[in-house]
Design a protein around this motif. Structure first.
Motif, PDB file in Angstrom:
ATOM      1  N   ILE A  29       3.843   0.990   6.755  1.00 67.07           N
ATOM      2  CA  ILE A  29       5.244   0.856   6.345  1.00 67.07           C
ATOM      3  C   ILE A  29       5.564   1.820   5.194  1.00 67.07           C
ATOM      4  O   ILE A  29       4.739   2.032   4.295  1.00 67.07           O
ATOM      5  CB  ILE A  29       5.543  -0.614   5.965  1.00 67.07           C
ATOM      6  N   GLY A  30       6.741   2.425   5.262  1.00 65.13           N
ATOM      7  CA  GLY A  30       7.144   3.393   4.239  1.00 65.13           C
ATOM      8  C   GLY A  30       6.782   4.823   4.581  1.00 65.13           C
ATOM      9  O   GLY A  30       7.172   5.752   3.865  1.00 65.13           O
ATOM     10  N   THR A  54       3.016  -0.947  10.460  1.00 66.60           N
ATOM     11  CA  THR A  54       2.214  -2.063   9.972  1.00 66.60           C
ATOM     12  C   THR A  54       2.395  -2.230   8.459  1.00 66.60           C
ATOM     13  O   THR A  54       2.834  -1.313   7.767  1.00 66.60           O
ATOM     14  CB  THR A  54       0.724  -1.815  10.242  1.00 66.60           C
ATOM     15  N   GLU A  55       2.055  -3.407   7.976  1.00 67.96           N
ATOM     16  CA  GLU A  55       2.184  -3.668   6.530  1.00 67.96           C
ATOM     17  C   GLU A  55       0.859  -3.522   5.793  1.00 67.96           C
ATOM     18  O   GLU A  55       0.776  -3.795   4.599  1.00 67.96           O
ATOM     19  CB  GLU A  55       2.765  -5.064   6.309  1.00 67.96           C
ATOM     20  N   THR A  56      -0.177  -3.125   6.522  1.00 71.76           N
ATOM     21  CA  THR A  56      -1.448  -2.813   5.859  1.00 71.76           C
ATOM     22  C   THR A  56      -1.962  -1.483   6.417  1.00 71.76           C
ATOM     23  O   THR A  56      -1.554  -1.055   7.505  1.00 71.76           O
ATOM     24  CB  THR A  56      -2.533  -3.882   6.141  1.00 71.76           C
ATOM     25  N   PRO A  57      -2.857  -0.844   5.681  1.00 71.84           N
ATOM     26  CA  PRO A  57      -3.436   0.394   6.204  1.00 71.84           C
ATOM     27  C   PRO A  57      -4.570   0.139   7.186  1.00 71.84           C
ATOM     28  O   PRO A  57      -5.255   1.078   7.598  1.00 71.84           O
ATOM     29  CB  PRO A  57      -3.955   1.093   4.937  1.00 71.84           C
ATOM     30  N   TYR A  58      -4.747  -1.126   7.569  1.00 68.35           N
ATOM     31  CA  TYR A  58      -5.860  -1.475   8.462  1.00 68.35           C
ATOM     32  C   TYR A  58      -5.351  -1.534   9.894  1.00 68.35           C
ATOM     33  O   TYR A  58      -4.982  -2.593  10.410  1.00 68.35           O
ATOM     34  CB  TYR A  58      -6.496  -2.794   8.014  1.00 68.35           C
ATOM     35  N   PHE A  59      -5.292  -0.363  10.494  1.00 65.98           N
ATOM     36  CA  PHE A  59      -4.843  -0.271  11.881  1.00 65.98           C
ATOM     37  C   PHE A  59      -5.631   0.824  12.576  1.00 65.98           C
ATOM     38  O   PHE A  59      -6.159   1.734  11.928  1.00 65.98           O
ATOM     39  CB  PHE A  59      -3.341  -0.004  11.971  1.00 65.98           C
ATOM     40  N   ALA A  60      -5.714   0.711  13.897  1.00 69.71           N
ATOM     41  CA  ALA A  60      -6.455   1.701  14.679  1.00 69.71           C
ATOM     42  C   ALA A  60      -5.931   1.712  16.096  1.00 69.71           C
ATOM     43  O   ALA A  60      -5.412   0.711  16.589  1.00 69.71           O
ATOM     44  CB  ALA A  60      -7.942   1.360  14.680  1.00 69.71           C
ATOM     45  N   LYS A  61      -6.073   2.875  16.729  1.00 71.41           N
ATOM     46  CA  LYS A  61      -5.794   2.968  18.161  1.00 71.41           C
ATOM     47  C   LYS A  61      -7.123   2.910  18.898  1.00 71.41           C
ATOM     48  O   LYS A  61      -8.112   3.482  18.447  1.00 71.41           O
ATOM     49  CB  LYS A  61      -5.114   4.300  18.494  1.00 71.41           C
ATOM     50  N   TYR A  71       0.850  -1.190   0.000  1.00 66.51           N
ATOM     51  CA  TYR A  71       0.000   0.000   0.000  1.00 66.51           C
ATOM     52  C   TYR A  71       0.878   1.230   0.000  1.00 66.51           C
ATOM     53  O   TYR A  71       1.910   1.264   0.674  1.00 66.51           O
ATOM     54  CB  TYR A  71      -0.898  -0.002   1.248  1.00 66.51           C
ATOM     55  N   PRO A  72       0.474   2.266  -0.760  1.00 65.32           N
ATOM     56  CA  PRO A  72       1.291   3.481  -0.782  1.00 65.32           C
ATOM     57  C   PRO A  72       1.202   4.221   0.559  1.00 65.32           C
ATOM     58  O   PRO A  72       0.111   4.393   1.098  1.00 65.32           O
ATOM     59  CB  PRO A  72       0.664   4.305  -1.906  1.00 65.32           C
ATOM     60  N   PRO A  73       2.342   4.621   1.097  1.00 67.73           N
ATOM     61  CA  PRO A  73       2.311   5.394   2.347  1.00 67.73           C
ATOM     62  C   PRO A  73       1.745   6.783   2.091  1.00 67.73           C
ATOM     63  O   PRO A  73       1.667   7.228   0.943  1.00 67.73           O
ATOM     64  CB  PRO A  73       3.784   5.462   2.755  1.00 67.73           C
ATOM     65  N   PRO A  74       1.352   7.487   3.143  1.00 66.95           N
ATOM     66  CA  PRO A  74       0.825   8.850   2.973  1.00 66.95           C
ATOM     67  C   PRO A  74       1.869   9.752   2.324  1.00 66.95           C
ATOM     68  O   PRO A  74       3.065   9.586   2.539  1.00 66.95           O
ATOM     69  CB  PRO A  74       0.494   9.304   4.394  1.00 66.95           C
ATOM     70  N   SER A  75       1.400  10.693   1.518  1.00 68.71           N
ATOM     71  CA  SER A  75       2.328  11.551   0.784  1.00 68.71           C
ATOM     72  C   SER A  75       2.959  12.621   1.674  1.00 68.71           C
ATOM     73  O   SER A  75       4.016  13.152   1.344  1.00 68.71           O
ATOM     74  CB  SER A  75       1.619  12.198  -0.407  1.00 68.71           C
TER      75      SER A  75
END
Ligand SMILES: [Cu+2]
Length: 168
Positions: A49-50, A111-118, A24-28
């Motif tokens: 990640i990234g 993380t290696e996916t954008p599926y994360f939350a606090k 997944y592309p990291p935030p710009s």
């Protein structure tokens, strides 16, 4: 979700570890981890990640930013209104410290996916737009043992998360 070992149920990071074959592309833009009143803010940060993390120094005194790693990272010691950057390209939990102030710490969960939350204080969290499938869900908290659990996401998934256990 309940964090038995902490004052409330906030600041656990819940994430899907990886989805094989997916990147997944990291935030710009950089994500900010500030230094304010002798604290890293936020104390807990989850990023894909990234991602480039910006470490400004908003205090009037000099701070250092380093991580014991591996790999070890040392952004040096620098004054107010200076910002250092680091690209987090290795997944896992990074401990960030300041060698000037031993009480300062932060954790960056990469993380290696954008599926994360606090989690919120009440333990709630939302993982948005997770595609249906079978994954490994990971839960991390500073004061608890990390948990890994298999999850199957369908189109109407609501997940029940077990109680985090005290770290030994
Ligand atoms: Cu410091």
């Amino acid at each position: 979700m309940v964090v038995k070992t902490a004052r409330d149920n906030s600041d656990a990071v819940v994430y899907i570890e990886k989805i094989p074959g997916k990147r997944y592309p990291p935030p710009s833009s950089p994500i900010v981890l500030d230094q304010v009143n002798l604290k890293f803010v936020p104390h807990i940060l989850a990023v894909l990640i990234g991602t480039t993390v910006a470490f400004p120094n908003s205090d009037e005194i000099r701070h250092n930013v380093f991580s014991p790693g591996p790999p070890r990272v040392d952004l040096g010691t620098y004054p107010q209104k200076t910002t250092k950057y680091y690209i987090f390209d290795k997944p896992g939990v990074w401990t960030m410290l300041c060698n000037v102030h031993a009480e300062m710490s932060a954790y960056i969960i990469v993380t290696e996916t954008p599926y994360f939350a606090k989690t919120e204080k009440d333990g709630r969290f939302v993982l948005k737009d997770v595609p249906p499938g079978k994954y490994t869900l990971r839960i991390w908290h500073e004061k608890a043992k990390p948990i890994s659990m298999p999850v199957e996401v369908d189109t109407s998934a609501t997940m029940n998360i077990p109680t985090l256990e005290l770290k030994r």
